[in-house]
Design a protein around this motif. Structure first.
Motif, mmCIF file in Angstrom:
data_model
loop_
_atom_site.group_PDB
_atom_site.id
_atom_site.type_symbol
_atom_site.label_atom_id
_atom_site.label_comp_id
_atom_site.label_asym_id
_atom_site.label_seq_id
_atom_site.Cartn_x
_atom_site.Cartn_y
_atom_site.Cartn_z
ATOM 1 N N LYS A 21 0.781 -1.345 -0.032
ATOM 2 C CA LYS A 21 -0.043 0.202 -0.106
ATOM 3 C C LYS A 21 0.787 1.295 -0.108
ATOM 4 O O LYS A 21 0.538 2.128 -0.621
ATOM 5 C CB LYS A 21 -0.938 -0.061 1.110
ATOM 6 C CG LYS A 21 -1.831 1.261 1.300
ATOM 7 C CD LYS A 21 -2.718 1.113 2.515
ATOM 8 C CE LYS A 21 -3.514 2.268 2.709
ATOM 9 N NZ LYS A 21 -4.394 2.262 3.853
ATOM 10 N N PHE A 22 1.841 1.289 0.957
ATOM 11 C CA PHE A 22 2.685 2.424 0.759
ATOM 12 C C PHE A 22 3.431 2.618 -0.445
ATOM 13 O O PHE A 22 3.638 3.943 -0.593
ATOM 14 C CB PHE A 22 3.870 2.152 2.044
ATOM 15 C CG PHE A 22 4.639 3.429 2.358
ATOM 16 C CD1 PHE A 22 4.187 4.290 3.551
ATOM 17 C CD2 PHE A 22 5.478 3.864 1.721
ATOM 18 C CE1 PHE A 22 5.003 5.386 3.880
ATOM 19 C CE2 PHE A 22 6.468 5.079 2.169
ATOM 20 C CZ PHE A 22 5.848 5.529 3.222
ATOM 21 N N LEU A 23 3.867 1.597 -1.018
ATOM 22 C CA LEU A 23 4.646 1.826 -2.462
ATOM 23 C C LEU A 23 3.797 2.771 -3.341
ATOM 24 O O LEU A 23 4.250 3.829 -3.848
ATOM 25 C CB LEU A 23 4.893 0.617 -3.131
ATOM 26 C CG LEU A 23 5.493 0.614 -4.424
ATOM 27 C CD1 LEU A 23 7.022 1.053 -4.296
ATOM 28 C CD2 LEU A 23 5.363 -0.544 -5.270
ATOM 29 N N PHE A 24 2.567 2.337 -3.662
ATOM 30 C CA PHE A 24 1.796 3.266 -4.536
ATOM 31 C C PHE A 24 1.066 4.397 -3.933
ATOM 32 O O PHE A 24 0.872 5.358 -4.847
ATOM 33 C CB PHE A 24 0.737 2.104 -5.029
ATOM 34 C CG PHE A 24 0.962 1.464 -6.242
ATOM 35 C CD1 PHE A 24 1.508 1.827 -7.478
ATOM 36 C CD2 PHE A 24 1.588 -0.062 -5.893
ATOM 37 C CE1 PHE A 24 1.848 1.069 -8.379
ATOM 38 C CE2 PHE A 24 2.307 -0.897 -6.772
ATOM 39 C CZ PHE A 24 2.309 -0.491 -7.948
ATOM 40 N N PRO A 73 4.358 8.255 -5.549
ATOM 41 C CA PRO A 73 3.859 9.524 -5.787
ATOM 42 C C PRO A 73 5.047 10.749 -5.261
ATOM 43 O O PRO A 73 5.216 11.899 -6.162
ATOM 44 C CB PRO A 73 2.893 9.873 -4.924
ATOM 45 C CG PRO A 73 1.991 8.504 -4.922
ATOM 46 C CD PRO A 73 3.132 7.517 -4.693
ATOM 47 N N PHE A 74 5.799 10.166 -4.376
ATOM 48 C CA PHE A 74 6.726 11.312 -3.789
ATOM 49 C C PHE A 74 7.929 11.178 -4.724
ATOM 50 O O PHE A 74 8.219 12.434 -5.323
ATOM 51 C CB PHE A 74 7.258 10.611 -2.436
ATOM 52 C CG PHE A 74 8.559 11.336 -1.832
ATOM 53 C CD1 PHE A 74 8.507 12.600 -1.379
ATOM 54 C CD2 PHE A 74 9.816 10.861 -2.409
ATOM 55 C CE1 PHE A 74 9.768 13.243 -0.913
ATOM 56 C CE2 PHE A 74 11.057 11.484 -1.896
ATOM 57 C CZ PHE A 74 10.964 12.654 -1.151
ATOM 58 N N ARG A 112 9.551 14.673 -7.610
ATOM 59 C CA ARG A 112 10.949 14.819 -7.603
ATOM 60 C C ARG A 112 11.930 14.993 -8.715
ATOM 61 O O ARG A 112 11.649 14.163 -9.866
ATOM 62 C CB ARG A 112 11.898 14.051 -6.618
ATOM 63 C CG ARG A 112 11.124 13.858 -5.426
ATOM 64 C CD ARG A 112 11.401 15.278 -4.366
ATOM 65 N NE ARG A 112 12.766 15.548 -4.349
ATOM 66 C CZ ARG A 112 13.126 16.554 -3.621
ATOM 67 N NH1 ARG A 112 12.354 17.307 -3.111
ATOM 68 N NH2 ARG A 112 14.369 17.112 -3.611
ATOM 69 N N PRO A 113 12.786 15.841 -8.954
ATOM 70 C CA PRO A 113 13.743 16.044 -10.156
ATOM 71 C C PRO A 113 14.452 14.958 -10.108
ATOM 72 O O PRO A 113 15.106 14.608 -11.324
ATOM 73 C CB PRO A 113 14.236 17.591 -9.919
ATOM 74 C CG PRO A 113 14.143 17.477 -8.614
ATOM 75 C CD PRO A 113 13.105 16.969 -7.998
ATOM 76 N N LEU A 158 10.696 9.321 5.089
ATOM 77 C CA LEU A 158 10.156 9.687 3.822
ATOM 78 C C LEU A 158 10.016 11.326 4.299
ATOM 79 O O LEU A 158 10.277 12.372 3.288
ATOM 80 C CB LEU A 158 9.007 9.374 3.356
ATOM 81 C CG LEU A 158 8.640 9.534 1.985
ATOM 82 C CD1 LEU A 158 9.604 9.222 1.001
ATOM 83 C CD2 LEU A 158 7.352 8.948 1.303
ATOM 84 N N LYS A 159 9.247 11.440 5.245
ATOM 85 C CA LYS A 159 8.761 13.067 5.503
ATOM 86 C C LYS A 159 10.055 13.912 5.953
ATOM 87 O O LYS A 159 9.960 14.953 5.696
ATOM 88 C CB LYS A 159 7.727 12.888 6.834
ATOM 89 C CG LYS A 159 6.565 12.252 6.350
ATOM 90 C CD LYS A 159 5.460 12.440 7.548
ATOM 91 C CE LYS A 159 4.003 12.164 7.364
ATOM 92 N NZ LYS A 159 3.044 12.071 8.331
#
Length: 258
Positions: A200-203, A208-209, A213-214, A238-239
């Motif tokens: 779940k976290f992956l998607f 999305p994160f 990102r560049p 991640l945060k």
């Protein structure tokens, strides 16, 4: 010439009512057919497909949701978009699986492993006909009845829309590369080592994160979903990444042991 019993009404179809099949990721409406309509559909297909007839009575005792999923599975066998010999081969393989093993496996899954039926339902509701047929043919190998994978199936069912968008976008390729990529994700997630929270976290968060990102990130999906790291720790890391950092192994960073 093949004939349907005149007492059996034409089925109420859900997938291809407009005569056109969208390609790639799709979003189908929920099944609004009544229980009586679905039972009539089963009578119709039992007359049309002899191999189904022996299971018809048992199928009609299943819960309405799974009954609808089986009707969708049978409806798929009616739609033939043979644009290439590759697609014709998928169609043939699917029809063979349907007649020989898929339906009894689905009947058993409805009773013993409903999570397997939820996965079938998610695939049909979010992918085009060729992908659905390809996926169900592959899954007819027995996974639907594997109760040990129920938790992984629940998590995977919830992200099938995202998997479809990730793997089936773009133009027509005239091969099965997209379908194979779609099923590669399913196989990675529906296996004993996969952690449902990480799927779940992956998607929902990691992809999305990284998409925003560049930097260019290579995400080792297998390592990530198989990680037993606490998902709350992964979320916190991640945060805390902030806005300024160079390319690095994000999976190793997020799942490292304390």
């Amino acid at each position: 010439m093949f004939k349907i019993n005149s007492a059996v009404k034409e089925p109420v179809r859900r997938l291809f009512t407009g005569g056109f099949s969208q390609m790639g990721a799709v979003t189908r409406d929920i099944d609004r057919r009544t229980y009586n309509v679905l039972q009539n559909n089963i009578d119709y297909y039992a007359e049309k497909i002899p191999e189904i007839k022996q299971f018809a009575k048992e199928i009609k005792t299943l819960n309405p949701k799974d009954l609808g999923t089986i009707c969708d599975t049978l409806e798929l066998s009616e739609y033939h978009a043979m644009l290439t010999s590759v697609e014709a081969a998928v169609d043939k393989a699917y029809t063979k699986s349907l007649k020989e093993k898929l339906i009894p496996q689905m009947v058993n899954a409805s009773k013993e492993n409903p999570e397997g039926m939820d996965l079938v339902n998610a695939v049909i509701n979010n992918t085009d006909s060729i992908t659905s047929k390809y996926a169900l043919h592959v899954m007819s190998g027995g996974v639907l009845n594997d109760k040990e994978l129920a938790r992984q199936m629940v998590a995977t069912s919830k992200v099938v829309p995202e998997i479809a968008k990730e793997t089936l976008s773009g133009g027509y390729t005239m091969d099965l590369s997209k379908q194979e990529r779609f099923m590669n994700f399913i196989k990675i997630f529906v296996q004993p080592d996969a952690q449902p929270d990480m799927i779940k976290f992956l998607f929902k968060k990691l992809i999305p994160f990284t998409d925003k990102r560049p930097e260019q990130f290579g995400i080792d999906v297998v390592d990530f979903v198989n990680s037993k790291a606490d998902v709350e720790d992964v979320s916190a890391r991640l945060k805390n990444l902030g806005d300024k950092f160079k390319d690095f192994d994000i999976v190793k960073f997020l799942t490292k042991e304390k």
